[in-house]
Design a protein around this motif. Structure first.
Motif, PDB file in Angstrom:
ATOM      1  N   GLU A  83      45.662  49.681  31.137  1.00 48.36           N
ATOM      2  CA  GLU A  83      46.154  49.366  32.480  1.00 48.36           C
ATOM      3  C   GLU A  83      45.181  49.795  33.575  1.00 48.36           C
ATOM      4  OE1 GLU A  83      49.381  51.742  31.681  1.00 48.36           O
ATOM      5  OE2 GLU A  83      50.567  50.155  30.754  1.00 48.36           O
ATOM      6  N   ASP A  84      44.562  50.969  33.403  1.00 48.17           N
ATOM      7  CA  ASP A  84      43.628  51.447  34.425  1.00 48.17           C
ATOM      8  C   ASP A  84      42.393  50.548  34.503  1.00 48.17           C
ATOM      9  OD1 ASP A  84      45.314  53.508  35.155  1.00 48.17           O
ATOM     10  OD2 ASP A  84      44.312  54.993  33.876  1.00 48.17           O
ATOM     11  N   ALA A  85      41.911  50.098  33.362  1.00 45.93           N
ATOM     12  CA  ALA A  85      40.769  49.183  33.358  1.00 45.93           C
ATOM     13  C   ALA A  85      41.150  47.872  34.035  1.00 45.93           C
ATOM     14  CB  ALA A  85      40.283  48.932  31.931  1.00 45.93           C
ATOM     15  N   ASP A  86      42.346  47.392  33.753  1.00 46.63           N
ATOM     16  CA  ASP A  86      42.827  46.159  34.378  1.00 46.63           C
ATOM     17  C   ASP A  86      42.941  46.331  35.893  1.00 46.63           C
ATOM     18  OD1 ASP A  86      43.954  43.422  34.172  1.00 46.63           O
ATOM     19  OD2 ASP A  86      45.756  44.427  34.933  1.00 46.63           O
ATOM     20  N   ARG A  87      43.444  47.474  36.320  1.00 41.77           N
ATOM     21  CA  ARG A  87      43.580  47.742  37.753  1.00 41.77           C
ATOM     22  C   ARG A  87      42.212  47.772  38.429  1.00 41.77           C
ATOM     23  NH1 ARG A  87      43.756  52.274  38.322  1.00 41.77           N
ATOM     24  NH2 ARG A  87      44.985  53.664  37.971  1.00 41.77           N
ATOM     25  N   LEU A  88      41.234  48.417  37.790  1.00 35.34           N
ATOM     26  CA  LEU A  88      39.871  48.452  38.349  1.00 35.34           C
ATOM     27  C   LEU A  88      39.277  47.042  38.443  1.00 35.34           C
ATOM     28  CD1 LEU A  88      38.464  51.592  36.530  1.00 35.34           C
ATOM     29  CD2 LEU A  88      38.618  51.293  39.012  1.00 35.34           C
ATOM     30  N   ALA A  89      39.450  46.260  37.384  1.00 38.98           N
ATOM     31  CA  ALA A  89      38.914  44.899  37.384  1.00 38.98           C
ATOM     32  C   ALA A  89      39.621  44.028  38.422  1.00 38.98           C
ATOM     33  CB  ALA A  89      39.039  44.281  35.993  1.00 38.98           C
ATOM     34  N   SER A  90      40.927  44.178  38.548  1.00 39.96           N
ATOM     35  CA  SER A  90      41.679  43.391  39.532  1.00 39.96           C
ATOM     36  C   SER A  90      41.263  43.740  40.959  1.00 39.96           C
ATOM     37  CB  SER A  90      43.180  43.606  39.352  1.00 39.96           C
ATOM     38  OG  SER A  90      43.598  43.094  38.113  1.00 39.96           O
ATOM     39  N   ALA A  91      41.077  45.023  41.225  1.00 43.37           N
ATOM     40  CA  ALA A  91      40.628  45.444  42.561  1.00 43.37           C
ATOM     41  C   ALA A  91      39.238  44.899  42.852  1.00 43.37           C
ATOM     42  CB  ALA A  91      40.640  46.968  42.665  1.00 43.37           C
ATOM     43  N   HIS A  92      38.373  44.925  41.861  1.00 41.46           N
ATOM     44  CA  HIS A  92      37.023  44.396  42.045  1.00 41.46           C
ATOM     45  C   HIS A  92      37.065  42.886  42.261  1.00 41.46           C
ATOM     46  CE1 HIS A  92      32.757  44.153  41.970  1.00 41.46           C
ATOM     47  NE2 HIS A  92      32.718  43.472  40.842  1.00 41.46           N
ATOM     48  N   LEU A  93      37.902  42.196  41.513  1.00 40.19           N
ATOM     49  CA  LEU A  93      38.051  40.751  41.680  1.00 40.19           C
ATOM     50  C   LEU A  93      38.513  40.422  43.099  1.00 40.19           C
ATOM     51  CD1 LEU A  93      38.104  37.850  40.642  1.00 40.19           C
ATOM     52  CD2 LEU A  93      40.408  38.311  39.748  1.00 40.19           C
ATOM     53  N   ALA A  94      39.461  41.178  43.611  1.00 43.13           N
ATOM     54  CA  ALA A  94      39.938  40.942  44.983  1.00 43.13           C
ATOM     55  C   ALA A  94      38.801  41.117  45.980  1.00 43.13           C
ATOM     56  CB  ALA A  94      41.096  41.883  45.317  1.00 43.13           C
ATOM     57  N   GLU A  95      37.955  42.109  45.774  1.00 42.12           N
ATOM     58  CA  GLU A  95      36.812  42.338  46.658  1.00 42.12           C
ATOM     59  C   GLU A  95      35.803  41.192  46.544  1.00 42.12           C
ATOM     60  OE1 GLU A  95      34.257  44.141  49.429  1.00 42.12           O
ATOM     61  OE2 GLU A  95      36.400  44.324  49.037  1.00 42.12           O
ATOM     62  N   VAL A  96      35.560  40.717  45.339  1.00 39.93           N
ATOM     63  CA  VAL A  96      34.654  39.579  45.138  1.00 39.93           C
ATOM     64  C   VAL A  96      35.199  38.343  45.844  1.00 39.93           C
ATOM     65  CG1 VAL A  96      33.759  37.967  43.394  1.00 39.93           C
ATOM     66  CG2 VAL A  96      33.610  40.442  43.006  1.00 39.93           C
ATOM     67  N   GLU A  97      36.488  38.093  45.712  1.00 38.72           N
ATOM     68  CA  GLU A  97      37.093  36.932  46.371  1.00 38.72           C
ATOM     69  C   GLU A  97      36.994  37.051  47.889  1.00 38.72           C
ATOM     70  OE1 GLU A  97      40.933  36.865  44.487  1.00 38.72           O
ATOM     71  OE2 GLU A  97      40.191  35.574  42.877  1.00 38.72           O
ATOM     72  N   ARG A  98      37.177  38.265  48.431  1.00 39.43           N
ATOM     73  CA  ARG A  98      37.031  38.483  49.867  1.00 39.43           C
ATOM     74  C   ARG A  98      35.602  38.173  50.310  1.00 39.43           C
ATOM     75  NH1 ARG A  98      34.751  41.523  53.215  1.00 39.43           N
ATOM     76  NH2 ARG A  98      33.920  42.960  51.683  1.00 39.43           N
TER      77      ARG A  98
END
Length: 132
Positions: A83-98
Protein backbone atom coordinates in the motif's frame (compact mmCIF):
# COMPACT_ATOMS: atom_id res chain seq x y z
CA UNK A 1 39.11 -8.97 -8.94
CA UNK A 2 37.01 -11.99 -8.10
CA UNK A 3 33.79 -12.91 -9.87
CA UNK A 4 30.84 -10.88 -8.61
CA UNK A 5 32.93 -7.91 -7.53
CA UNK A 6 33.91 -4.89 -9.54
CA UNK A 7 35.32 -1.40 -9.24
CA UNK A 8 33.31 1.81 -9.32
CA UNK A 9 33.80 2.30 -13.07
CA UNK A 10 32.49 -1.17 -13.88
CA UNK A 11 29.58 -0.72 -11.47
CA UNK A 12 28.68 2.51 -13.24
CA UNK A 13 28.86 0.87 -16.65
CA UNK A 14 26.69 -2.05 -15.60
CA UNK A 15 24.07 0.13 -13.90
CA UNK A 16 24.16 2.99 -16.42
CA UNK A 17 25.19 5.54 -13.79
CA UNK A 18 28.22 7.81 -13.76
CA UNK A 19 30.88 7.57 -11.06
CA UNK A 20 30.06 10.95 -9.49
CA UNK A 21 26.45 9.85 -9.05
CA UNK A 22 27.54 6.62 -7.37
CA UNK A 23 29.71 8.58 -4.93
CA UNK A 24 26.81 10.98 -4.28
CA UNK A 25 24.42 8.10 -3.55
CA UNK A 26 26.98 6.68 -1.12
CA UNK A 27 27.40 10.07 0.55
CA UNK A 28 23.66 10.52 1.13
CA UNK A 29 23.18 6.93 2.26
CA UNK A 30 21.16 5.56 -0.66
CA UNK A 31 23.94 3.17 -1.59
CA UNK A 32 25.88 1.47 1.20
CA UNK A 33 29.59 2.04 1.24
CA UNK A 34 31.42 -0.87 -0.35
CA UNK A 35 34.27 -2.85 1.04
CA UNK A 36 37.76 -1.83 0.06
CA UNK A 37 40.64 -3.71 -1.41
CA UNK A 38 43.98 -3.82 0.42
CA UNK A 39 45.01 -0.90 -1.79
CA UNK A 40 41.95 1.11 -0.68
CA UNK A 41 39.89 0.82 -3.87
CA UNK A 42 36.13 0.45 -3.60
CA UNK A 43 34.96 -3.08 -4.31
CA UNK A 44 31.28 -3.49 -5.19
CA UNK A 45 29.18 -6.61 -5.34
CA UNK A 46 25.97 -7.78 -6.97
CA UNK A 47 23.88 -6.32 -4.12
CA UNK A 48 25.30 -2.88 -4.90
CA UNK A 49 24.49 -3.36 -8.58
CA UNK A 50 20.89 -4.40 -7.84
CA UNK A 51 20.36 -1.48 -5.46
CA UNK A 52 21.97 1.03 -7.83
CA UNK A 53 19.85 -0.26 -10.73
CA UNK A 54 16.74 0.13 -8.55
CA UNK A 55 17.74 3.72 -7.75
CA UNK A 56 18.49 4.55 -11.40
CA UNK A 57 15.16 3.13 -12.58
CA UNK A 58 13.37 5.12 -9.89
CA UNK A 59 15.17 8.29 -10.95
CA UNK A 60 14.38 7.54 -14.61
CA UNK A 61 10.70 7.48 -13.60
CA UNK A 62 11.17 10.86 -11.91
CA UNK A 63 10.88 9.76 -8.30
CA UNK A 64 12.57 12.09 -5.82
CA UNK A 65 15.51 10.93 -3.75
CA UNK A 66 13.27 10.81 -0.67
CA UNK A 67 10.65 8.73 -2.48
CA UNK A 68 13.36 6.32 -3.64
CA UNK A 69 14.68 6.14 -0.09
CA UNK A 70 11.16 5.19 1.07
CA UNK A 71 10.78 2.63 -1.75
CA UNK A 72 14.14 1.09 -0.84
CA UNK A 73 12.98 0.74 2.78
CA UNK A 74 9.81 -0.96 1.53
CA UNK A 75 11.81 -3.28 -0.74
CA UNK A 76 13.75 -4.48 2.31
CA UNK A 77 10.49 -5.96 3.69
CA UNK A 78 8.99 -8.02 0.85
CA UNK A 79 6.46 -9.66 3.18
CA UNK A 80 4.70 -6.35 3.87
CA UNK A 81 1.65 -5.12 1.93
CA UNK A 82 2.48 -2.76 -0.92
CA UNK A 83 0.00 0.00 0.00
CA UNK A 84 2.79 2.45 0.82
CA UNK A 85 4.48 1.83 -2.53
CA UNK A 86 1.14 2.34 -4.26
CA UNK A 87 0.58 5.58 -2.36
CA UNK A 88 4.04 6.87 -3.35
CA UNK A 89 3.47 5.95 -7.00
CA UNK A 90 -0.02 7.50 -7.01
CA UNK A 91 1.28 10.75 -5.51
CA UNK A 92 4.06 10.86 -8.08
CA UNK A 93 1.60 10.17 -10.89
CA UNK A 94 -0.57 13.08 -9.72
CA UNK A 95 2.50 15.35 -9.80
CA UNK A 96 3.43 14.13 -13.29
CA UNK A 97 -0.11 14.80 -14.51
CA UNK A 98 0.00 18.31 -12.99
CA UNK A 99 3.29 18.98 -14.79
CA UNK A 100 1.86 17.69 -18.08
CA UNK A 101 -1.04 20.13 -17.77
CA UNK A 102 1.37 22.95 -16.98
CA UNK A 103 3.53 22.02 -19.98
CA UNK A 104 0.43 22.00 -22.20
CA UNK A 105 -0.36 25.56 -21.14
CA UNK A 106 3.27 26.52 -21.75
CA UNK A 107 3.16 24.91 -25.21
CA UNK A 108 -0.02 26.80 -26.09
CA UNK A 109 1.43 30.13 -24.94
CA UNK A 110 4.67 29.58 -26.87
CA UNK A 111 2.80 28.45 -29.95
CA UNK A 112 0.70 31.60 -29.90
CA UNK A 113 3.78 33.77 -29.44
CA UNK A 114 5.81 31.98 -32.11
CA UNK A 115 3.20 32.43 -34.81
CA UNK A 116 2.40 36.07 -34.28
CA UNK A 117 5.57 37.77 -35.46
CA UNK A 118 5.39 40.05 -38.45
CA UNK A 119 7.34 43.22 -38.63
CA UNK A 120 10.25 44.47 -36.60
CA UNK A 121 11.69 43.49 -33.24
CA UNK A 122 10.22 46.70 -31.84
CA UNK A 123 6.75 45.25 -32.61
CA UNK A 124 7.59 41.68 -31.57
CA UNK A 125 5.18 40.22 -29.00
CA UNK A 126 7.73 37.61 -27.99
CA UNK A 127 10.29 40.23 -27.02
CA UNK A 128 7.55 42.34 -25.43
CA UNK A 129 6.23 39.40 -23.37
CA UNK A 130 9.69 38.57 -22.08
CA UNK A 131 10.57 42.19 -21.31
CA UNK A 132 7.43 42.91 -19.30
Amino acid sequence: MTTGTFNIGRLGERAGVNIETIRYYEKIGLLPEPGRTAAGYRQYGEDHLRRLSFIRKGRDLGFSIEAIRALLRLAEHPEQPCEDADRLASAHLAEVERKIEELGRLRDALSEMAHCCAGTVAECRIIDALAS
